[in-house]
Design a protein around this motif. Structure first.
Motif, PDB file in Angstrom:
ATOM      1  N   LEU A 149      13.468  -0.477  15.206  1.00  0.00           N
ATOM      2  CA  LEU A 149      12.860   0.561  16.036  1.00  0.00           C
ATOM      3  C   LEU A 149      11.517   0.960  15.439  1.00  0.00           C
ATOM      4  O   LEU A 149      11.460   1.584  14.377  1.00  0.00           O
ATOM      5  CB  LEU A 149      13.776   1.792  16.096  1.00  0.00           C
ATOM      6  CG  LEU A 149      15.229   1.558  16.513  1.00  0.00           C
ATOM      7  CD1 LEU A 149      15.993   2.873  16.520  1.00  0.00           C
ATOM      8  CD2 LEU A 149      15.313   0.877  17.877  1.00  0.00           C
ATOM      9  N   GLU A 206      22.207   4.522  24.481  1.00  0.00           N
ATOM     10  CA  GLU A 206      22.161   3.275  25.255  1.00  0.00           C
ATOM     11  C   GLU A 206      23.299   2.335  24.862  1.00  0.00           C
ATOM     12  O   GLU A 206      23.911   1.691  25.717  1.00  0.00           O
ATOM     13  CB  GLU A 206      20.812   2.601  25.020  1.00  0.00           C
ATOM     14  CG  GLU A 206      20.642   1.251  25.687  1.00  0.00           C
ATOM     15  CD  GLU A 206      19.356   0.563  25.260  1.00  0.00           C
ATOM     16  OE1 GLU A 206      19.366  -0.671  25.105  1.00  0.00           O
ATOM     17  OE2 GLU A 206      18.335   1.263  25.072  1.00  0.00           O
ATOM     18  N   LYS A 232      18.724   5.150  21.350  1.00  0.00           N
ATOM     19  CA  LYS A 232      19.350   3.827  21.233  1.00  0.00           C
ATOM     20  C   LYS A 232      20.869   3.955  21.099  1.00  0.00           C
ATOM     21  O   LYS A 232      21.618   3.155  21.683  1.00  0.00           O
ATOM     22  CB  LYS A 232      18.757   3.071  20.054  1.00  0.00           C
ATOM     23  CG  LYS A 232      19.262   1.639  19.906  1.00  0.00           C
ATOM     24  CD  LYS A 232      18.974   0.792  21.133  1.00  0.00           C
ATOM     25  CE  LYS A 232      17.496   0.518  21.290  1.00  0.00           C
ATOM     26  NZ  LYS A 232      17.249  -0.468  22.400  1.00  0.00           N
TER      27      LYS A 232
END
Length: 252
Positions: free
Chosen positions: A6, A42, A39
């Motif tokens: 990331l 997700e 994230k």
């Protein structure tokens, strides 16, 4: 174990380790929390561990916001950094092993950039999370440690298997290699790597991870025993070579 890279802030990388079989995750050096939380949502994964390499804010700034959402996550860091790591629950020392589900990492004590810096090495998968000790094409500044300490730390990392993937915490590679060419310019592996990295950065692609083998061939801070670097430093003493090259890089 999936490794999700990331990009955050200007040039940091945060690493999310995801185990899809258990719907859990760990994070390495969360500079900020928001991209990690996004994230995790997700992936529909729970955060169970935070692995910090050292105390600098761009490596621990996301700890507390993550703990606000996942209060039972363990926070791992060096025992030397006690009191400097937000939310730390586990104090680590050289040689200890840490677990993320079925995945085991060895703790390497690698001071130099800071006095308590550690790295996490997963021998089974061949992954190294080294924070700011070793960079792709470079090494960290000596903020709290000595050249002798950094030499010992880099030598530890240099001895890992060549295929080991180096997940460092910053996208500094292009500038690092520009400097490397000033002290090791006749190195054909370095020349080729610079061209490849330049191409990657022109399209915004990451240059991390590298490998230990690639670093050994092209990173001046792992090549203190090579004549070109000794000549550039004006010494054959390893710690003096490292200190001189690091000083040159500081003023590059």
């Amino acid at each position: 174990m999936r490794i999700l890279q990331l990009p955050v802030l200007r040039d940091n990388y945060v690493y999310l380790l995801h185990d899809p079989d258990t719907a859990t995750a760990a994070v390495v050096d969360p500079a900020v929390a928001e991209p990690v939380l996004e994230k995790l949502a997700e992936l529909q994964a729970d955060l169970v561990a935070i692995f910090n390499t050292h105390h600098h804010h761009d490596h621990v700034g996301g700890n507390q916001p993550l703990l606000a959402r996942y209060p039972y996550a363990a926070v791992y860091a060096s025992g030397v950094d006690r009191g400097r790591i937000p939310g730390q629950t586990v104090e680590l020392a050289a040689g200890q092993m840490v677990q993320f589900n079925r995945h085991t990492a060895q703790v390497l004590f690698v001071p130099g950039h800071t006095r308590g810096h550690i790295a996490y090495y997963f021998p089974e998968s061949g992954d190294l999370f080294c924070g700011d000790t070793l960079f792709a094409g470079g090494c960290g500044r000596l903020f709290e440690g000595t050249p002798q300490q950094m030499l010992g730390s880099l030598d530890q990392l240099r001895q890992l298997p060549e295929p080991t993937r180096v997940w460092c915490a910053h996208e500094y590679t292009l500038n690092n290699l520009k400097f490397a060419l000033t002290v090791d310019g006749d190195n054909p592996d370095l020349q080729a790597r610079y061209r490849a990295v330049e191409t990657l950065r022109q399209v915004g692609s990451p240059t991390v991870p590298s490998t230990i083998g690639e670093e050994r061939r092209t990173n001046p801070f792992l090549r203190w025993d090579q004549p070109a670097l000794q000549a550039a430093a004006g010494s054959q003493e390893p710690d003096r070579v490292l200190a001189r090259i690091r000083s040159m890089k500081d003023h590059f």
